[in-house]
Write a protein that holds these residues in place. Structure first.
Motif, PDB file in Angstrom:
ATOM      1  N   ARG A 131       9.337  -1.503  -5.599  1.00 15.29           N
ATOM      2  CA  ARG A 131      10.452  -1.157  -4.712  1.00 15.29           C
ATOM      3  C   ARG A 131       9.939  -0.713  -3.348  1.00 15.29           C
ATOM      4  N   ASN A 132       8.929   0.136  -3.330  1.00 16.48           N
ATOM      5  CA  ASN A 132       8.371   0.613  -2.062  1.00 16.48           C
ATOM      6  C   ASN A 132       7.759  -0.524  -1.256  1.00 16.48           C
ATOM      7  N   ASP A 133       7.163  -1.490  -1.953  1.00 18.40           N
ATOM      8  CA  ASP A 133       6.558  -2.620  -1.252  1.00 18.40           C
ATOM      9  C   ASP A 133       7.618  -3.495  -0.605  1.00 18.40           C
ATOM     10  N   ALA A 134       8.779  -3.620  -1.255  1.00 17.94           N
ATOM     11  CA  ALA A 134       9.878  -4.372  -0.645  1.00 17.94           C
ATOM     12  C   ALA A 134      10.311  -3.697   0.653  1.00 17.94           C
ATOM     13  N   MET A 165       0.808  -1.204   0.000  1.00 14.06           N
ATOM     14  CA  MET A 165       0.000   0.000   0.000  1.00 14.06           C
ATOM     15  C   MET A 165       0.842   1.255   0.000  1.00 14.06           C
ATOM     16  N   ALA A 166       2.105   1.091  -0.325  1.00 12.73           N
ATOM     17  CA  ALA A 166       3.019   2.227  -0.259  1.00 12.73           C
ATOM     18  C   ALA A 166       3.297   2.823  -1.626  1.00 12.73           C
ATOM     19  N   CYS A 167       2.370   2.669  -2.544  1.00  6.92           N
ATOM     20  CA  CYS A 167       2.609   3.161  -3.891  1.00  6.92           C
ATOM     21  C   CYS A 167       2.612   4.671  -3.965  1.00  6.92           C
ATOM     22  N   GLY A 168       1.720   5.315  -3.199  1.00 12.03           N
ATOM     23  CA  GLY A 168       1.587   6.759  -3.306  1.00 12.03           C
ATOM     24  C   GLY A 168       1.103   7.132  -4.685  1.00 12.03           C
ATOM     25  N   ASP A 169       1.544   8.304  -5.181  1.00 18.68           N
ATOM     26  CA  ASP A 169       1.052   8.746  -6.482  1.00 18.68           C
ATOM     27  C   ASP A 169       1.829   8.138  -7.632  1.00 18.68           C
ATOM     28  N   CYS A 170       2.780   7.210  -7.306  1.00 23.55           N
ATOM     29  CA  CYS A 170       3.561   6.607  -8.379  1.00 23.55           C
ATOM     30  C   CYS A 170       2.714   5.676  -9.222  1.00 23.55           C
ATOM     31  N   CYS A 171       1.570   5.230  -8.712  1.00 20.48           N
ATOM     32  CA  CYS A 171       0.745   4.279  -9.438  1.00 20.48           C
ATOM     33  C   CYS A 171      -0.339   4.939 -10.266  1.00 20.48           C
ATOM     34  N   ALA A 172      -0.419   6.220 -10.226  1.00 18.49           N
ATOM     35  CA  ALA A 172      -1.491   6.902 -10.941  1.00 18.49           C
ATOM     36  C   ALA A 172      -1.323   6.745 -12.431  1.00 18.49           C
ATOM     37  N   SER A 173      -2.434   6.948 -13.140  1.00 19.57           N
ATOM     38  CA  SER A 173      -2.373   6.832 -14.585  1.00 19.57           C
ATOM     39  C   SER A 173      -1.508   7.935 -15.155  1.00 19.57           C
ATOM     40  N   SER A 174      -0.971   7.684 -16.316  1.00 17.72           N
ATOM     41  CA  SER A 174      -0.071   8.645 -16.931  1.00 17.72           C
ATOM     42  C   SER A 174      -0.567   8.998 -18.313  1.00 17.72           C
ATOM     43  N   THR A 175      -0.255  10.193 -18.743  1.00 15.63           N
ATOM     44  CA  THR A 175      -0.625  10.590 -20.088  1.00 15.63           C
ATOM     45  C   THR A 175       0.358  10.033 -21.114  1.00 15.63           C
ATOM     46  N   THR A 176       1.439   9.418 -20.626  1.00 19.97           N
ATOM     47  CA  THR A 176       2.415   8.819 -21.518  1.00 19.97           C
ATOM     48  C   THR A 176       1.982   7.401 -21.846  1.00 19.97           C
ATOM     49  N   ALA A 177       1.901   7.066 -23.117  1.00 20.04           N
ATOM     50  CA  ALA A 177       1.483   5.727 -23.491  1.00 20.04           C
ATOM     51  C   ALA A 177       2.495   4.706 -23.025  1.00 20.04           C
ATOM     52  N   PRO A 178       2.062   3.585 -22.389  1.00 17.14           N
ATOM     53  CA  PRO A 178       2.962   2.578 -21.910  1.00 17.14           C
ATOM     54  C   PRO A 178       3.717   1.931 -23.047  1.00 17.14           C
ATOM     55  N   GLY A 179       4.841   1.297 -22.707  1.00 14.83           N
ATOM     56  CA  GLY A 179       5.651   0.632 -23.711  1.00 14.83           C
ATOM     57  C   GLY A 179       5.010  -0.659 -24.184  1.00 14.83           C
ATOM     58  N   TYR A 180       5.505  -1.147 -25.294  1.00 15.51           N
ATOM     59  CA  TYR A 180       4.969  -2.362 -25.856  1.00 15.51           C
ATOM     60  C   TYR A 180       6.001  -3.493 -25.827  1.00 15.51           C
ATOM     61  N   ASP A 181       7.084  -3.310 -25.099  1.00 18.15           N
ATOM     62  CA  ASP A 181       8.142  -4.308 -25.020  1.00 18.15           C
ATOM     63  C   ASP A 181       7.565  -5.621 -24.497  1.00 18.15           C
ATOM     64  N   PRO A 182       7.617  -6.698 -25.288  1.00 23.04           N
ATOM     65  CA  PRO A 182       7.054  -7.984 -24.829  1.00 23.04           C
ATOM     66  C   PRO A 182       7.768  -8.511 -23.592  1.00 23.04           C
ATOM     67  N   ARG A 183       9.043  -8.161 -23.419  1.00 26.43           N
ATOM     68  CA  ARG A 183       9.763  -8.597 -22.226  1.00 26.43           C
ATOM     69  C   ARG A 183       9.188  -7.932 -20.984  1.00 26.43           C
ATOM     70  N   LEU A 216      -2.826  -7.467   1.824  1.00 27.17           N
ATOM     71  CA  LEU A 216      -3.671  -6.590   1.020  1.00 27.17           C
ATOM     72  C   LEU A 216      -2.830  -5.733   0.085  1.00 27.17           C
ATOM     73  N   ASP A 217      -1.594  -5.434   0.508  1.00 22.26           N
ATOM     74  CA  ASP A 217      -0.675  -4.722  -0.370  1.00 22.26           C
ATOM     75  C   ASP A 217      -0.363  -5.567  -1.595  1.00 22.26           C
ATOM     76  N   PHE A 218      -0.128  -6.860  -1.383  1.00 27.47           N
ATOM     77  CA  PHE A 218       0.097  -7.769  -2.512  1.00 27.47           C
ATOM     78  C   PHE A 218      -1.138  -7.812  -3.418  1.00 27.47           C
ATOM     79  N   LEU A 219      -2.326  -7.789  -2.811  1.00 24.47           N
ATOM     80  CA  LEU A 219      -3.552  -7.786  -3.613  1.00 24.47           C
ATOM     81  C   LEU A 219      -3.652  -6.508  -4.434  1.00 24.47           C
ATOM     82  N   GLY A 220      -3.328  -5.368  -3.804  1.00 22.73           N
ATOM     83  CA  GLY A 220      -3.343  -4.105  -4.532  1.00 22.73           C
ATOM     84  C   GLY A 220      -2.348  -4.089  -5.672  1.00 22.73           C
ATOM     85  N   ASP A 221      -1.170  -4.661  -5.432  1.00 23.53           N
ATOM     86  CA  ASP A 221      -0.168  -4.733  -6.492  1.00 23.53           C
ATOM     87  C   ASP A 221      -0.633  -5.624  -7.631  1.00 23.53           C
ATOM     88  N   SER A 222      -1.311  -6.718  -7.274  1.00 23.70           N
ATOM     89  CA  SER A 222      -1.830  -7.610  -8.314  1.00 23.70           C
ATOM     90  C   SER A 222      -2.788  -6.847  -9.228  1.00 23.70           C
TER      91      SER A 222
END
Length: 214
Positions: free
Chosen positions: A151-154, A1-19, A55-61
């Motif tokens: 990283r924050n969850d670790a 549950m330590a994501c903060g605002d780092c998990c918010a949606s971004s206006t930058t389109a995500p990458g398509y790297d299959p890896r 619950l943090d693991f659930l949120g990350d999932s």
């Protein structure tokens, strides 16, 4: 549950790297498995910190699943997904905080040994996810947010282990409850920040909210 605002949606389109997508699938599987293991251990061992971490693991999932589901989509869908993510994170935080407060008067001392063992396993699991996602730490906003959350969850896992040591050393539940309370507050705060950022991408039209055309 330590994501903060780092998990918010971004206006930058995500990458398509299959890896990267493959790494997210692996991270999703690890987090679902650890949620199941920690929630059972937390309930059976009476540890609110373990339940909070579960619950943090659930949120990350949910975070990984949403990142996979909306990858490449328009900002409209990413904003809606972020609203759902933020609301869920905040509700989980409220639940954990309420459970921790209730345990102050009605709870017993958790099993420190079980807390420590499960906490270390969770740290190893999250640490592996962090190392796997490390190569994308400087990618676009979506990639970076996923890595920062992991990283924050670790770091949160380290707090659970320290709580176990505190319970063992003091013979009281206070270290467990304090860590659970801190994690809950971080979850509520993070959820609120995600919701605010997502709503900032939505324009009022007098009958609710619509996402502007791109």
């Amino acid at each position: 549950m330590a994501c903060g605002d780092c998990c918010a949606s971004s206006t930058t389109a995500p990458g398509y790297d299959p890896r990267w997508r493959r790494a997210l699938w692996i991270a999703l599987g690890v987090n679902v498995a650890m949620f199941a293991a920690e929630i059972v251990a937390g309930v059976s061992g009476g540890s609110k910190a373990l339940q909070a971490d579960a619950l943090d693991f659930l949120g990350d999932s949910a975070n990984y699943a949403i990142s996979l589901g909306v990858a490449g989509m328009a900002i409209a869908w990413r904003a809606r997904a972020a609203l759902l993510k933020g609301a869920t994170l905040a509700m989980l935080g409220v639940y954990v905080l309420a459970a921790a407060i209730w345990a102050v008067w009605h709870g017993g001392t958790p099993e420190a040994g079980l807390m420590g063992v499960v906490g270390v396993i969770a740290l190893i699991a999250n640490g592996g996810v962090v190392l796997m996602l490390y190569r994308w730490r400087s990618g676009d906003a979506n990639m970076r947010s996923v890595w920062i959350c992991s990283r924050n969850d670790a770091i949160g896992n380290v707090a659970v282990v320290l709580a176990a040591i505190g319970v063992f050393g003091t013979g009281t539940a206070w270290p467990d409850l304090i860590v659970a309370g801190v994690m809950a507050v971080l979850g509520i705060s993070g959820g609120a920040q995600i919701i605010m950022q997502a709503r900032a991408e939505i324009v009022p039209n007098g009958r609710g909210y619509t996402v502007p055309a791109e």
